[in-house]
Design an enzyme around this catalytic site. Structure first.
Site, PDB file in Angstrom:
ATOM      1  N   GLU A  63      -5.812 -10.952  -1.540  1.00  0.00           N
ATOM      2  CA  GLU A  63      -6.605 -10.779  -0.304  1.00  0.00           C
ATOM      3  C   GLU A  63      -8.102 -10.773  -0.625  1.00  0.00           C
ATOM      4  OE1 GLU A  63      -5.239  -7.456   2.093  1.00  0.00           O
ATOM      5  OE2 GLU A  63      -3.132  -7.877   1.646  1.00  0.00           O
ATOM      6  N   ASP A 121     -11.879 -10.834  -0.885  1.00  0.00           N
ATOM      7  CA  ASP A 121     -13.184 -11.010  -0.238  1.00  0.00           C
ATOM      8  C   ASP A 121     -14.148 -10.075  -0.951  1.00  0.00           C
ATOM      9  OD1 ASP A 121     -12.370  -8.541   1.032  1.00  0.00           O
ATOM     10  OD2 ASP A 121     -12.006  -9.542   2.946  1.00  0.00           O
ATOM     11  N   HIS A 144     -10.193  -6.533  -2.285  1.00  0.00           N
ATOM     12  CA  HIS A 144     -11.260  -6.410  -1.282  1.00  0.00           C
ATOM     13  C   HIS A 144     -12.432  -5.738  -1.987  1.00  0.00           C
ATOM     14  CE1 HIS A 144      -8.722  -7.740   1.979  1.00  0.00           C
ATOM     15  NE2 HIS A 144      -7.799  -6.852   1.653  1.00  0.00           N
ATOM     16  N   GLU A 185       0.812  -1.233   0.000  1.00  0.00           N
ATOM     17  CA  GLU A 185       0.000   0.000   0.000  1.00  0.00           C
ATOM     18  C   GLU A 185       0.844   1.281   0.000  1.00  0.00           C
ATOM     19  OE1 GLU A 185      -2.769  -0.496   3.257  1.00  0.00           O
ATOM     20  OE2 GLU A 185      -3.783  -2.160   2.268  1.00  0.00           O
ATOM     21  N   ASN A 217       2.256  -5.029  -3.284  1.00  0.00           N
ATOM     22  CA  ASN A 217       0.872  -5.427  -3.001  1.00  0.00           C
ATOM     23  C   ASN A 217       0.024  -4.194  -2.668  1.00  0.00           C
ATOM     24  OD1 ASN A 217      -0.930  -7.766  -2.427  1.00  0.00           O
ATOM     25  ND2 ASN A 217      -0.961  -6.977  -0.328  1.00  0.00           N
TER      26      ASN A 217
HETATM   27  C1  XIL Z   1      -6.141  -6.781   8.203  1.00  0.00           C
HETATM   28  C2  XIL Z   1      -6.390  -8.004   9.077  1.00  0.00           C
HETATM   29  O1  XIL Z   1      -7.264  -8.873   8.412  1.00  0.00           O
HETATM   30  C3  XIL Z   1      -6.996  -7.588  10.414  1.00  0.00           C
HETATM   31  O2  XIL Z   1      -7.071  -8.706  11.289  1.00  0.00           O
HETATM   32  C4  XIL Z   1      -6.148  -6.484  11.038  1.00  0.00           C
HETATM   33  O3  XIL Z   1      -6.781  -6.030  12.226  1.00  0.00           O
HETATM   34  C5  XIL Z   1      -5.953  -5.328  10.083  1.00  0.00           C
HETATM   35  O4  XIL Z   1      -5.382  -5.811   8.888  1.00  0.00           O
HETATM   36  N1  XIL Z   1      -4.871  -4.885   3.632  1.00  0.00           N
HETATM   37  C6  XIL Z   1      -3.839  -5.679   4.060  1.00  0.00           C
HETATM   38  C7  XIL Z   1      -4.050  -6.627   5.189  1.00  0.00           C
HETATM   39  O5  XIL Z   1      -2.765  -5.685   3.442  1.00  0.00           O
HETATM   40  O6  XIL Z   1      -2.882  -6.820   5.958  1.00  0.00           O
HETATM   41  C8  XIL Z   1      -5.181  -6.178   6.079  1.00  0.00           C
HETATM   42  O7  XIL Z   1      -5.418  -7.194   7.056  1.00  0.00           O
HETATM   43  C9  XIL Z   1      -6.412  -5.891   5.258  1.00  0.00           C
HETATM   44  C10 XIL Z   1      -6.150  -4.787   4.281  1.00  0.00           C
END
Ligand code: XIL
Length: 335
Positions: free
Chosen positions: A254, A256, A226, A150, A191
């Protein structure tokens, strides 16, 4: 007669089983790509939840530690490293022959507070020491590391963080150089989120990737993915392809797909379609190497606490029932 019947039944079952024995789980259907999940060590060690571990082992072929490799956990005080939680995850992954994604080394979030408190001139060596120590600890055991996570704003400018402020834009290149030295066999990834479609942010990531690639410092790009039900970018496949065309591999890291809860039948159906769309996009891109969902069951998902009123992001609901999206994902993976 009875014996013959039994023999016939069992041999036809055996035939059915050998016809496509490998395609009945997500990981088998995804092969040669990997199908992985973010996993928290607490869920693995929870003795009252056997299903979590069972599903992880049966259906998944890889993992990303959900929090256990983040800076605040691995180096909570300057120079004091702790890989206890990460080791629980990595040992589990190794016991099950998983692909392991290391997540993450340089990120503004879940960073140990001391990094923002040390003198400006020490941030560079702190970053290098963090990368070197974490990657050396796990040397040879991690498929790919998210070296920087990020690093851009949605408008495509560099995201302000302690590394940009104190080291300058060069922090990217220095981070990847340091990582390359620490574990030359690990794939080095960038990422991010909101980079899944063609937009200002993914344009900037692509420029960075081209520059790092020309120096041999990057191997892959992770697209967090996401998503919100009904809003998966239509140009996902084309965007993945333009990164591959720049010479790197890509992964959905990641995934979802969330919605306002409770969900109704049309949202459930769209959620199932959206998962298949993402899988199809990855599978249509030769160097899209794998898909990671950000968890297994809604009961442990980060969504409800981060996006109040939303949920339903994953493939298993909070009673461990497979959702329609599980089946559309499996079908898409098989084709
Ligand atoms: C999130 C985790 O799922 C949570 O448990 C934590 O509290 C915060 O981070 N982007 C990312 C991940 O790169 O590391 C994040 O994970 C979600 C967003």
């Amino acid at each position: 007669m009875h014996c013959f019947g039994a023999l016939f039944v069992s041999s036809s079952l055996a035939l059915a089983a050998t016809a496509s024995p490998a395609k009945s789980t997500l990981k088998a259907a995804a092969s040669p790509r990997y199908f992985a999940a973010a996993i928290g060590y607490g869920h693995l060690t929870n003795k009252t939840d056997h299903l979590f571990r069972e599903i992880a082992v049966a259906e998944y072929g890889g993992l990303t530690p959900e929090n256990e490799m983040k800076w605040e956990i691995t180096e909570p005080e300057q120079g004091v490293f702790n890989f206890t939680q990460a080791e629980i995850i990595v040992s589990f992954a190794e016991a099950h022959d998983y692909v392991i994604r290391g997540h993450t080394l340089v990120w503004y979030s879940q960073l140990a507070p001391w990094v923002t408190e040390i003198p400006e001139s020490e941030v560079l060596s702190a970053m290098q020491n963090h990368i070197t120590t974490a990657m050396t600890h796990f040397k040879g055991r991690i498929y790919a590391w998210d070296v920087v996570n990020e690093g851009f704003n949605d408008d495509g400018t560099f995201r302000d963080n302690v590394f940009l402020e104190n080291i300058g834009e060069d922090y990217f290149e220095i981070a990847y150089q340091t990582a390359r030295k620490a574990d030359p066999r690990a794939k080095l990834y960038y990422n991010d989120y909101n980079t899944e479609g063609v937009n200002n942010k993914s344009d900037s990531v692509l420029s960075l990737v081209k520059s790092l690639k020309s120096k041999g410092l990057i191997d892959g790009v992770g697209f967090q993915s996401h998503f919100i039900v009904g809003s998966v970018p239509n140009d996902l496949q084309a965007n993945l392809q333009r990164f591959v065309d720049a010479g790197v591999e890509v992964a959905i890291t990641e995934l979802d797909i969330r919605a306002n809860t409770p969900v109704n039948a049309s949202v459930i159906a769209q959620h199932a379609k959206d998962f298949a769309f993402v899988v199809n996009a990855c599978q249509a891109v030769k160097k899209c190497v794998g898909i990671t969902t950000w968890g297994i069951t809604d009961s442990y998902s980060w969504i409800p606490s981060t996006f109040p009123g939303q949920g339903y992001g994953l493939l298993w609901d909070d009673s461990y029932e497979k959702k329609p999206a599980y089946y559309t994902t499996l079908t898409a993976l098989r084709t």
